[in-house]
Design a protein around this motif. Structure first.
Motif, mmCIF file in Angstrom:
data_model
loop_
_atom_site.group_PDB
_atom_site.id
_atom_site.type_symbol
_atom_site.label_atom_id
_atom_site.label_comp_id
_atom_site.label_asym_id
_atom_site.label_seq_id
_atom_site.Cartn_x
_atom_site.Cartn_y
_atom_site.Cartn_z
ATOM 1 N N ASN A 1 0.814 -1.223 0.000
ATOM 2 C CA ASN A 1 0.000 0.000 0.000
ATOM 3 C C ASN A 1 0.844 1.267 0.000
ATOM 4 O OD1 ASN A 1 -2.481 -1.464 0.196
ATOM 5 N ND2 ASN A 1 -2.027 -1.829 2.352
ATOM 6 N N GLY A 2 2.160 1.112 -0.139
ATOM 7 C CA GLY A 2 3.044 2.267 -0.095
ATOM 8 C C GLY A 2 2.832 3.195 -1.273
ATOM 9 N N ASN A 3 3.046 4.482 -1.038
ATOM 10 C CA ASN A 3 2.900 5.473 -2.089
ATOM 11 C C ASN A 3 4.245 5.759 -2.729
ATOM 12 O OD1 ASN A 3 0.156 5.778 -1.486
ATOM 13 N ND2 ASN A 3 0.605 7.295 0.097
ATOM 14 N N LEU A 4 4.224 6.182 -3.966
ATOM 15 C CA LEU A 4 5.429 6.547 -4.679
ATOM 16 C C LEU A 4 5.270 7.948 -5.235
ATOM 17 C CD1 LEU A 4 8.191 5.907 -6.014
ATOM 18 C CD2 LEU A 4 6.882 5.065 -7.988
ATOM 19 N N SER A 5 6.275 8.799 -4.965
ATOM 20 C CA SER A 5 6.321 10.140 -5.538
ATOM 21 C C SER A 5 7.528 10.209 -6.454
ATOM 22 C CB SER A 5 6.434 11.203 -4.437
ATOM 23 O OG SER A 5 5.274 11.226 -3.645
ATOM 24 N N LEU A 6 7.282 10.548 -7.709
ATOM 25 C CA LEU A 6 8.331 10.642 -8.711
ATOM 26 C C LEU A 6 8.315 12.044 -9.296
ATOM 27 C CD1 LEU A 6 10.478 9.243 -10.495
ATOM 28 C CD2 LEU A 6 8.623 8.648 -12.073
ATOM 29 N N SER A 7 9.477 12.696 -9.292
ATOM 30 C CA SER A 7 9.575 14.061 -9.793
ATOM 31 C C SER A 7 10.648 14.130 -10.868
ATOM 32 C CB SER A 7 9.908 15.018 -8.638
ATOM 33 O OG SER A 7 9.916 16.352 -9.076
ATOM 34 N N VAL A 8 10.246 14.507 -12.107
ATOM 35 C CA VAL A 8 11.189 14.518 -13.235
ATOM 36 C C VAL A 8 11.018 15.723 -14.158
ATOM 37 C CG1 VAL A 8 11.548 12.029 -13.292
ATOM 38 C CG2 VAL A 8 9.612 13.021 -14.534
ATOM 39 N N PRO A 9 10.554 16.894 -13.683
ATOM 40 C CA PRO A 9 10.433 18.022 -14.607
ATOM 41 C C PRO A 9 11.798 18.507 -15.095
ATOM 42 C CG PRO A 9 9.970 18.730 -12.379
ATOM 43 C CD PRO A 9 10.107 17.257 -12.335
ATOM 44 N N ASN A 10 11.752 19.262 -16.204
ATOM 45 C CA ASN A 10 12.953 19.852 -16.800
ATOM 46 C C ASN A 10 13.986 18.801 -17.200
ATOM 47 O OD1 ASN A 10 12.152 22.630 -16.632
ATOM 48 N ND2 ASN A 10 12.538 22.524 -14.430
ATOM 49 N N ASN A 11 13.478 17.725 -17.804
ATOM 50 C CA ASN A 11 14.322 16.759 -18.481
ATOM 51 C C ASN A 11 13.962 16.780 -19.965
ATOM 52 O OD1 ASN A 11 16.114 14.964 -16.587
ATOM 53 N ND2 ASN A 11 14.226 15.332 -15.445
ATOM 54 N N LYS A 12 14.201 15.688 -20.672
ATOM 55 C CA LYS A 12 13.907 15.624 -22.105
ATOM 56 C C LYS A 12 13.043 14.403 -22.396
ATOM 57 C CE LYS A 12 18.258 17.918 -23.266
ATOM 58 N NZ LYS A 12 19.577 17.808 -23.956
ATOM 59 N N LEU A 13 12.007 14.248 -21.589
ATOM 60 C CA LEU A 13 11.137 13.094 -21.692
ATOM 61 C C LEU A 13 9.942 13.410 -22.580
ATOM 62 C CD1 LEU A 13 11.214 12.154 -17.903
ATOM 63 C CD2 LEU A 13 12.459 11.005 -19.738
ATOM 64 N N THR A 14 9.549 12.448 -23.383
ATOM 65 C CA THR A 14 8.384 12.622 -24.238
ATOM 66 C C THR A 14 7.117 12.242 -23.473
ATOM 67 O OG1 THR A 14 8.429 10.354 -25.077
ATOM 68 C CG2 THR A 14 9.796 11.994 -26.230
ATOM 69 N N PHE A 15 6.000 12.596 -24.052
ATOM 70 C CA PHE A 15 4.713 12.241 -23.457
ATOM 71 C C PHE A 15 4.589 10.725 -23.335
ATOM 72 C CE2 PHE A 15 0.232 11.087 -23.902
ATOM 73 C CZ PHE A 15 -0.321 11.801 -22.844
ATOM 74 N N GLU A 16 5.080 10.004 -24.353
ATOM 75 C CA GLU A 16 5.002 8.545 -24.327
ATOM 76 C C GLU A 16 5.833 7.975 -23.177
ATOM 77 O OE1 GLU A 16 5.489 10.358 -26.973
ATOM 78 O OE2 GLU A 16 3.672 9.953 -28.156
ATOM 79 N N ASP A 17 7.009 8.560 -22.947
ATOM 80 C CA ASP A 17 7.843 8.108 -21.832
ATOM 81 C C ASP A 17 7.111 8.294 -20.505
ATOM 82 O OD1 ASP A 17 10.020 7.531 -23.491
ATOM 83 O OD2 ASP A 17 10.784 9.577 -23.351
ATOM 84 N N LEU A 18 6.525 9.472 -20.351
ATOM 85 C CA LEU A 18 5.872 9.795 -19.084
ATOM 86 C C LEU A 18 4.667 8.902 -18.833
ATOM 87 C CD1 LEU A 18 6.056 13.669 -19.481
ATOM 88 C CD2 LEU A 18 7.397 12.282 -17.886
ATOM 89 N N MET A 19 3.868 8.672 -19.858
ATOM 90 C CA MET A 19 2.676 7.855 -19.700
ATOM 91 C C MET A 19 3.033 6.392 -19.444
ATOM 92 S SD MET A 19 0.181 9.862 -19.615
ATOM 93 C CE MET A 19 1.353 10.944 -18.769
ATOM 94 N N ARG A 20 4.131 5.947 -20.056
ATOM 95 C CA ARG A 20 4.548 4.561 -19.829
ATOM 96 C C ARG A 20 4.870 4.329 -18.363
ATOM 97 N NH1 ARG A 20 9.679 2.360 -19.955
ATOM 98 N NH2 ARG A 20 10.521 4.282 -20.853
ATOM 99 N N PHE A 21 5.589 5.261 -17.749
ATOM 100 C CA PHE A 21 5.935 5.097 -16.345
ATOM 101 C C PHE A 21 4.736 5.312 -15.433
ATOM 102 C CE2 PHE A 21 10.140 5.504 -18.088
ATOM 103 C CZ PHE A 21 10.861 4.607 -17.327
ATOM 104 N N ALA A 22 3.849 6.177 -15.839
ATOM 105 C CA ALA A 22 2.644 6.389 -15.030
ATOM 106 C C ALA A 22 1.764 5.151 -15.027
ATOM 107 C CB ALA A 22 1.879 7.591 -15.553
ATOM 108 N N SER A 23 1.680 4.475 -16.156
ATOM 109 C CA SER A 23 0.803 3.309 -16.259
ATOM 110 C C SER A 23 1.403 2.063 -15.622
ATOM 111 C CB SER A 23 0.494 3.025 -17.731
ATOM 112 O OG SER A 23 1.677 2.706 -18.436
#
Length: 276
Positions: A230-252
């Motif tokens: 039940n642990g929560n995860l906080s991930l912070s990655v602004p101001n990099n060079k990630l695409t929308f596809e990269d971000l959604m892949r990790f979110a999903s």
């Protein structure tokens, strides 16, 4: 096991004692018990004398000083033997665990206007759990020896100027819960990180302001599923060079991702077009 070993040695040595001493111990068996208890007390005292003095001495000699606003004695005003009372240092004894004596539990050297390199001796702590180097002007490469502290739960390296290098050994920090590594200039990329899929206890992971075109190889889908489902995860990655596809892949990939800070991302060029 050490007290038991001492007892066995004493029993074996008993066979070689002169007859007079054998007679004494047979007549006064309490003497044997008292002798054994004395040895056990001695062992426990040795175990409680654990300290990290040599590492602190090396940091002191290299010019390291903590944030002067922290509570405790100033490093320049104290004898090295009194380091447990120095600013930025919390020992296991202070945490209530006398068996670990003056081994350091928490070392805070953050926001201290420090420059230069982190010494390799930083990897020699006995049982360090929290390490703070954030908010300085540190340069050079991050010494891989730092990852010898495999019991670390919190590591804060953000806000420095480290030279990008392969962080070999980072994957050994399997107890790590929080990793702060935002705002380093020049920026690191995913190529600087080994496979981090074994870091199953991560809850806070901050990689703002780098040059990531992809995220490190972390299997977010498995993180904490066994230890803390039940642990929560906080991930912070602004101001990099990630695409929308990269971000959604990790979110999903991770159902327990409760905080995902990803905006904005930097513009990057893919000839002949530029994407933001």
């Amino acid at each position: 096991y050490l007290p038991l070993l001492i007892l066995l040695i004493k029993i074996k040595a008993f066979n070689f004692l002169p007859m007079g001493q054998k007679h004494f111990y047979k007549k006064f068996p309490l003497a044997i018990v008292l002798t054994l208890l004395l040895q056990i007390v001695t062992v426990l005292q040795v175990l409680g004398q654990c300290d990290d003095k040599e590492i602190i001495q090396a940091l002191y000699d290299a010019g390291w000083r903590p944030d002067p606003t922290l509570p405790g004695a100033n490093w320049d005003d104290a004898n090295i033997n009194s380091y447990p009372s120095w600013k930025g240092i919390e020992t296991w004894r202070e945490r209530g665990d006398a068996s670990k004596g003056d081994c350091i539990y928490n070392l805070d050297l953050g926001n201290a206007d420090q420059t230069g390199d982190i010494p390799a001796s930083i990897g020699n702590f006995t049982d360090l759990r929290l390490l703070w180097f954030d908010g300085n002007e540190l340069t050079g490469t991050i010494p891989n020896e730092i990852f010898n502290n495999t019991n670390l739960t919190n590591l804060y390296l953000q806000g420095n100027r480290f030279t990008p290098s392969l962080l070999s050994g980072f994957e050994n920090l399997t107890n790590l819960v929080t990793f702060g590594f935002s705002g380093n200039e020049p920026g690191f990329s995913e190529l600087n990180f080994p496979d981090l899929s074994g870091l199953n206890n991560i809850n806070l992971f901050f990689l703002d302001d780098h040059d990531f075109n992809d995220l490190p190889a972390i299997d977010f889908g498995n993180i904490n599923q066994v230890v803390n489902p039940n642990g929560n995860l906080s991930l912070s990655v602004p101001n990099n060079k990630l695409t929308f596809e990269d971000l959604m892949r990790f979110a999903s990939l991770n159902p327990r991702l409760t905080t995902f800070n990803f905006s904005p991302q930097r513009a990057f060029s893919v000839s002949p077009n530029t994407y933001t």
